[in-house]
Design an enzyme around this catalytic site. Structure first.
Site, PDB file in Angstrom:
ATOM      1  N   ASN A 185      -6.124   6.644  -2.474  1.00 24.10           N
ATOM      2  CA  ASN A 185      -5.201   5.757  -1.754  1.00 24.10           C
ATOM      3  C   ASN A 185      -4.868   6.364  -0.391  1.00 24.10           C
ATOM      4  O   ASN A 185      -4.956   7.579  -0.207  1.00 24.10           O
ATOM      5  CB  ASN A 185      -3.906   5.606  -2.564  1.00 24.10           C
ATOM      6  CG  ASN A 185      -2.914   4.656  -1.916  1.00 24.10           C
ATOM      7  OD1 ASN A 185      -3.279   3.586  -1.416  1.00 24.10           O
ATOM      8  ND2 ASN A 185      -1.648   5.036  -1.893  1.00 24.10           N
ATOM      9  N   GLU A 194      -4.859   6.501  10.527  1.00 21.95           N
ATOM     10  CA  GLU A 194      -5.377   6.115   9.205  1.00 21.95           C
ATOM     11  C   GLU A 194      -6.857   5.747   9.293  1.00 21.95           C
ATOM     12  O   GLU A 194      -7.653   6.123   8.442  1.00 21.95           O
ATOM     13  CB  GLU A 194      -4.596   4.913   8.657  1.00 21.95           C
ATOM     14  CG  GLU A 194      -3.146   5.215   8.340  1.00 21.95           C
ATOM     15  CD  GLU A 194      -2.442   4.030   7.683  1.00 21.95           C
ATOM     16  OE1 GLU A 194      -3.072   3.289   6.912  1.00 21.95           O
ATOM     17  OE2 GLU A 194      -1.239   3.845   7.948  1.00 21.95           O
ATOM     18  N   HIS A 239      -1.591   6.468   2.268  1.00 19.99           N
ATOM     19  CA  HIS A 239      -0.168   6.172   2.340  1.00 19.99           C
ATOM     20  C   HIS A 239       0.318   6.492   3.753  1.00 19.99           C
ATOM     21  O   HIS A 239      -0.009   7.544   4.299  1.00 19.99           O
ATOM     22  CB  HIS A 239       0.596   7.016   1.315  1.00 19.99           C
ATOM     23  CG  HIS A 239       2.066   6.767   1.341  1.00 19.99           C
ATOM     24  ND1 HIS A 239       2.635   5.640   0.790  1.00 19.99           N
ATOM     25  CD2 HIS A 239       3.089   7.477   1.885  1.00 19.99           C
ATOM     26  CE1 HIS A 239       3.939   5.675   0.981  1.00 19.99           C
ATOM     27  NE2 HIS A 239       4.244   6.766   1.647  1.00 19.99           N
ATOM     28  N   MET A 299      -1.019  -3.863  -2.777  1.00 17.94           N
ATOM     29  CA  MET A 299       0.440  -3.819  -2.955  1.00 17.94           C
ATOM     30  C   MET A 299       0.872  -4.023  -4.404  1.00 17.94           C
ATOM     31  O   MET A 299       1.942  -4.570  -4.663  1.00 17.94           O
ATOM     32  CB  MET A 299       1.102  -4.867  -2.048  1.00 17.94           C
ATOM     33  CG  MET A 299       0.842  -4.652  -0.565  1.00 17.94           C
ATOM     34  SD  MET A 299       1.306  -2.999   0.008  1.00 17.94           S
ATOM     35  CE  MET A 299       3.082  -3.159   0.000  1.00 17.94           C
TER      36      MET A 299
HETATM   37  C1  GRF Z   1      -1.540   0.823   5.656  1.00 20.53           C
HETATM   38  O1  GRF Z   1      -0.485   1.261   6.474  1.00 20.53           O
HETATM   39  C2  GRF Z   1      -1.719   1.741   4.485  1.00 20.53           C
HETATM   40  O2  GRF Z   1      -1.382   3.068   4.755  1.00 20.53           O
HETATM   41  C3  GRF Z   1      -0.775   1.180   3.475  1.00 20.53           C
HETATM   42  O3  GRF Z   1      -0.806  -0.208   3.661  1.00 20.53           O
HETATM   43  C4  GRF Z   1      -1.227  -0.507   4.994  1.00 20.53           C
HETATM   44  C5  GRF Z   1      -2.429  -1.368   4.868  1.00 20.53           C
HETATM   45  O4  GRF Z   1      -2.904  -1.833   6.106  1.00 20.53           O
HETATM   46  N1  GRF Z   1      -1.145   1.616   2.150  1.00 20.53           N
HETATM   47  P1  GRF Z   1      -4.329  -2.514   6.180  1.00 20.53           P
HETATM   48  O5  GRF Z   1      -4.317  -3.679   5.218  1.00 20.53           O
HETATM   49  O6  GRF Z   1      -5.359  -1.484   5.816  1.00 20.53           O
HETATM   50  O7  GRF Z   1      -4.464  -2.983   7.596  1.00 20.53           O
END
Ligand code: GRF
Length: 224
Positions: free
Chosen positions: A109, A176, A111, A92
């Site tokens: 990355n 994801e 997203h 972040m």
């Molecule tokens: C995910 O939704 C990712 O796409 C975004 O931040 C979140 C991270 O989740 N960049 P995690 O820490 O991988 O569970």
């Protein structure tokens, strides 16, 4: 096979990191050598340690207003572990143009939206508010513009009529976890070619995987 030495950068839960660690068996083209967090309380650190992956913390709070100092401390950790490619996984902190330039083509990355729709934060709430019928996630190379780099892969999920932000987020997150390990493996294996600012994946075999749509029925039902 020579495996690319991979660092995963996290700030929190680390579920994408966990999916990549799970995928990264001996035949996977990247070897996770470091999980680096900018927060000491990131839950993902414990998950990585339990898997035997070295972890490090560079507290961004300790470098308030000194992004160059923060990144220099991160670079020291990356160098110490001989890192060759970096995957941001819920990291972040916005990286400086200098950092991004140094890692150009080796920094990736995920997203939680179908870019270029909904860059930035709160993507699921914004998708619901906008009334889109398809939402999803994007794996992309990182460039200086936030959430703007060349796209490697996308997965689409439906937005269902009675969705809440949490339900939609869970559906996207399941996608994801499928998409990120696959797209990262193409980069690590040297199969990504940049042409005119777009990322092309060498070999047509990957084409179906780079557009996961629709998701398998089982995945969809398990998160609704
Ligand atoms: C995910 O939704 C990712 O796409 C975004 O931040 C979140 C991270 O989740 N960049 P995690 O820490 O991988 O569970």
């Amino acid at each position: 096979m020579k495996r690319a030495r991979l660092a995963l950068l996290i700030s929190g839960r680390g579920s994408n990191m966990a999916a990549i660690l799970e995928a990264a068996g001996p035949d996977y083209p990247a070897e996770p050598v470091l999980v680096l967090s900018n927060r000491a309380d990131a839950a993902g650190l414990g998950v990585a340690a339990a898997k035997g992956v070295p972890t490090a913390v560079v507290e961004s709070r300790a470098f308030k207003g000194d992004r160059a100092g923060f990144e220099a401390a991160m670079e020291a950790e990356l160098a110490r572990h001989g890192v060759e490619i970096i995957a941001l996984a819920g990291f972040m902190r916005v990286l400086t143009a200098d950092f991004v330039r140094r890692w150009e083509g080796r920094l990736i990355n995920i997203h939680p939206s179908l870019l270029p729709a909904f860059p930035g934060l709160d993507t699921h709430a914004r998708a619901l508010a906008s009334g889109v019928r398809l939402h999803g996630c994007t794996v992309h190379l990182v460039t200086a513009g936030v959430d703007e780099g060349p796209i490697l892969a996308q997965a689409a999920v439906p937005v269902l009529p009675d969705d809440t932000e949490a339900r939609l987020a869970a559906r996207v997150l399941a996608a994801e976890h499928q998409l990120y390990p696959a797209a990262l493996s193409w980069l690590a294996a040297g199969r990504v070619r940049l042409e005119a600012g777009r990322a092309n994946i060498a070999s047509v075999e990957s084409a179906p995987d780079s557009l996961l749509n629709p998701l398998p029925r089982a995945v969809l039902l398990s998160t609704t």
